[in-house]
Design a protein around this motif. Structure first.
Motif, PDB file in Angstrom:
ATOM      1  N   LEU A 178      -9.058  -6.544  -1.066  1.00 47.05           N
ATOM      2  CA  LEU A 178      -8.477  -7.968  -0.768  1.00 47.05           C
ATOM      3  C   LEU A 178      -6.977  -7.652  -0.430  1.00 47.05           C
ATOM      4  O   LEU A 178      -6.509  -8.118  -1.871  1.00 47.05           O
ATOM      5  CB  LEU A 178      -9.450  -8.874  -0.769  1.00 47.05           C
ATOM      6  CG  LEU A 178      -9.241  -9.937  -0.580  1.00 47.05           C
ATOM      7  CD1 LEU A 178      -9.759 -10.287   0.766  1.00 47.05           C
ATOM      8  CD2 LEU A 178     -10.309 -11.497  -1.162  1.00 47.05           C
ATOM      9  N   ASN A 179      -6.436  -8.493   0.591  1.00 43.25           N
ATOM     10  CA  ASN A 179      -5.321  -8.790   0.508  1.00 43.25           C
ATOM     11  C   ASN A 179      -3.635  -8.037  -0.160  1.00 43.25           C
ATOM     12  O   ASN A 179      -2.999  -8.265  -0.635  1.00 43.25           O
ATOM     13  CB  ASN A 179      -4.899  -9.902  -0.426  1.00 43.25           C
ATOM     14  CG  ASN A 179      -5.587 -11.242   0.338  1.00 43.25           C
ATOM     15  OD1 ASN A 179      -6.135 -11.143   1.907  1.00 43.25           O
ATOM     16  ND2 ASN A 179      -6.125 -11.862  -0.371  1.00 43.25           N
ATOM     17  N   GLY A 180      -4.369  -6.653   0.051  1.00 48.63           N
ATOM     18  CA  GLY A 180      -3.874  -5.102  -0.606  1.00 48.63           C
ATOM     19  C   GLY A 180      -3.709  -4.063  -0.486  1.00 48.63           C
ATOM     20  O   GLY A 180      -4.870  -3.550  -0.421  1.00 48.63           O
ATOM     21  N   GLU A 181      -3.169  -3.323  -0.907  1.00 45.24           N
ATOM     22  CA  GLU A 181      -3.779  -1.869  -0.125  1.00 45.24           C
ATOM     23  C   GLU A 181      -2.806  -0.443  -1.731  1.00 45.24           C
ATOM     24  O   GLU A 181      -2.710   0.325  -2.166  1.00 45.24           O
ATOM     25  CB  GLU A 181      -3.165  -1.369   0.615  1.00 45.24           C
ATOM     26  CG  GLU A 181      -4.078  -1.818   2.448  1.00 45.24           C
ATOM     27  CD  GLU A 181      -3.151  -1.113   2.997  1.00 45.24           C
ATOM     28  OE1 GLU A 181      -4.411   0.585   3.527  1.00 45.24           O
ATOM     29  OE2 GLU A 181      -2.163  -0.739   3.850  1.00 45.24           O
ATOM     30  N   THR A 182      -2.247  -1.593  -2.903  1.00 44.56           N
ATOM     31  CA  THR A 182      -2.023  -0.684  -3.692  1.00 44.56           C
ATOM     32  C   THR A 182      -2.661  -0.648  -5.281  1.00 44.56           C
ATOM     33  O   THR A 182      -1.903  -0.452  -5.711  1.00 44.56           O
ATOM     34  CB  THR A 182      -0.114  -1.698  -3.681  1.00 44.56           C
ATOM     35  OG1 THR A 182      -0.363  -2.820  -3.909  1.00 44.56           O
ATOM     36  CG2 THR A 182       0.290  -0.735  -2.271  1.00 44.56           C
TER      37      THR A 182
END
Length: 472
Positions: free
Chosen positions: A66-70
């Motif tokens: 949720l709210n990011g890919e890192t």
């Protein structure tokens, strides 16, 4: 020219060669397609739900973030996600990837959901004047919480056009017909949500007499003539300017009868209200002087100067006498200094008696609304017993049973004049001139100059609190 079919044969041939030479199948480096992600675009709520499906090439194993890919990914075989915590207002994106049997992860599919505040404020609290006569009542309202102070109102409907305002009162600028009239009020918040309606209904019963009464009573300047006459009268010999015989008395139900009655009632109400304000100021300062270790010596030597004219100072003297007894009782029995609580006890019918001095409260010959002040002055000289201290107070019959001071029995309500009733009071908003006259704080009471007052607020502030209490 090579066709697509020939390329497929070539790839199959290469795969066969790799398998023949190594004994192992060729390695799969081709990731699946990104999942298709969707979700609920909420108009309200803080825990939306996302869902997704495979776009092909995967094995049904997904990961999301949720709210990011890192950051850290959550691996699952589920195809939905609902947060188990409240999301803040704003845009939130869920990223989803799918794996295949060779361990390749797809690129992310994603979907954005805007979380916004659509929880409405509470409905406003609405009240109003329930008039028995008159055609232009006034409604007022206050916030019940959650709003930003922007209101809208509509009269007798919730389906028409609303009027948006930051005001908290409404008086129609046109005459309403007889019957029940309901004002609906809503409040907005910073997110643009409107509350449900708060409402209040006013019942109007109108006839020709009442219309004339409204024109005479509510608009005639004689109210303030009466107020000024009372406030400016210097008792006991100052002039009482009003003469009831100068106002025609009509007994029929016509417009003119109501109008002339309004002249009398307006003058008398203004005169009485000034007396009542004097009573309130006098009570506060009498209480102040009586609330003292030397209360006995003060009370036994105090003289009540009775003016018998219903003036402001007549009211002051009456209030001072009652307040001094209540102040002494409160000091004597150890109650905290609170003249307002004591005054409302007195106004609700509570009397006190002090054995040591042999008198108590409740025996003052008070001026009442609806009495011609000239007639009041003429008949009072014989009603007061005299002593060497002047005109002193006597207890009401049975007053000794009420000591020490009881709690407030009820709050006195002052209502506007109703059809068929006399002597009820209208406390109109103070004019600038009236406010200026009252905006003082004497160091000493005009009744007792040997000890300075402890009160720190002005006469005007005390009157404004009294006026506010009348409407609660």
């Amino acid at each position: 020219m090579k066709t697509a079919r020939s390329y497929a044969i070539s790839l199959a041939t290469i795969s066969f060669v790799v398998l023949f030479l190594t004994g192992c199948p060729p390695f799969d480096y081709m990731p699946p397609a990104a999942p298709i992600v969707t979700g609920t675009t909420l108009a309200n709520g803080t825990t939306p739900t996302w869902s997704w499906s495979s776009s092909g090439g995967g094995n049904g194993t997904f990961s999301y973030q949720l709210n990011g890919e890192t950051g850290e990914w959550t691996v699952t075989t589920a195809t939905t996600y609902t947060p188990d915590f409240t999301l803040p207002i704003g845009t939130h994106i869920l990223y989803v990837q799918e794996s295949d049997s060779a361990g390749n992860w797809s690129t992310s599919g994603s979907f954005s959901i805007a979380v916004s505040d659509h929880t409405p404020p509470a409905a406003p609290f609405v009240t109003g004047t329930t008039l028995a006569n008159g055609t232009t009542p006034t409604w007022s309202w206050s916030s019940s919480g959650g709003g930003n102070g922007t209101f809208s109102y509509q009269l007798n409907s919730e389906t028409g056009e609303w009027t948006v305002t930051i005001a908290t009162t409404y008086t129609p600028d046109f005459a309403l017909p007889a019957g029940t009239h309901t004002l609906y009020v809503q409040e907005c918040d910073s997110a643009g949500n409107w509350s449900l309606s708060g409402s209040f209904s006013v019942v109007l019963s109108i006839n020709e007499y009442n219309i004339g009464y409204e024109d005479g009573f509510y608009t005639d300047s004689k109210y303030w003539e009466g107020y000024d006459d009372s406030y400016l009268t210097e008792p006991p010999d100052g002039p009482i300017l009003y003469r009831g015989s100068e106002i025609p008395a009509l007994d029929d139900g016509s417009y003119e009868a109501g109008y002339y009655d309004g002249l009398w009632q307006a003058y008398n109400d203004g005169y009485f209200v000034s007396y009542d304000y004097g009573f309130t100021i006098g009570f506060s300062e009498g209480y102040d002087i009586g609330y003292h270790p030397d209360w006995y010596a003060f009370l036994i030597n105090d003289a009540h100067s009775e003016y018998y004219d219903g003036s402001f100072m007549d009211g002051y003297q009456d209030g001072f006498s009652e307040g001094s007894v209540f102040g002494a009782v409160d000091y004597k029995i150890g109650l905290p200094f609170d003249w307002e609580d004591a005054m409302w006890d007195y106004r609700s019918g509570t009397d006190v008696f002090i054995d040591e001095v042999g008198f108590g409260s409740g025996e003052i010959y008070l001026y009442e609304c609806g009495i011609d002040p000239n007639a009041y002055y003429a008949k009072t000289e014989s009603v007061r017993p005299k002593t060497r201290s002047g005109s002193v107070r006597l207890p009401r019959e049975g007053a000794a049973a009420s000591s020490p001071r009881a709690s407030v029995a009820s709050v006195m309500k002052q209502l506007e004049k109703a059809e068929g009733t006399e002597g009820q009071v209208s406390y109109r908003a103070l004019t600038d001139a009236a406010r200026t006259d009252l905006d003082i704080r004497p160091e000493y009471s005009p009744r007792f100059s040997e000890r300075s007052l402890k009160l720190t607020d002005t006469w005007l502030q005390r009157i404004e609190r009294y006026r506010a209490s009348l409407t609660q």
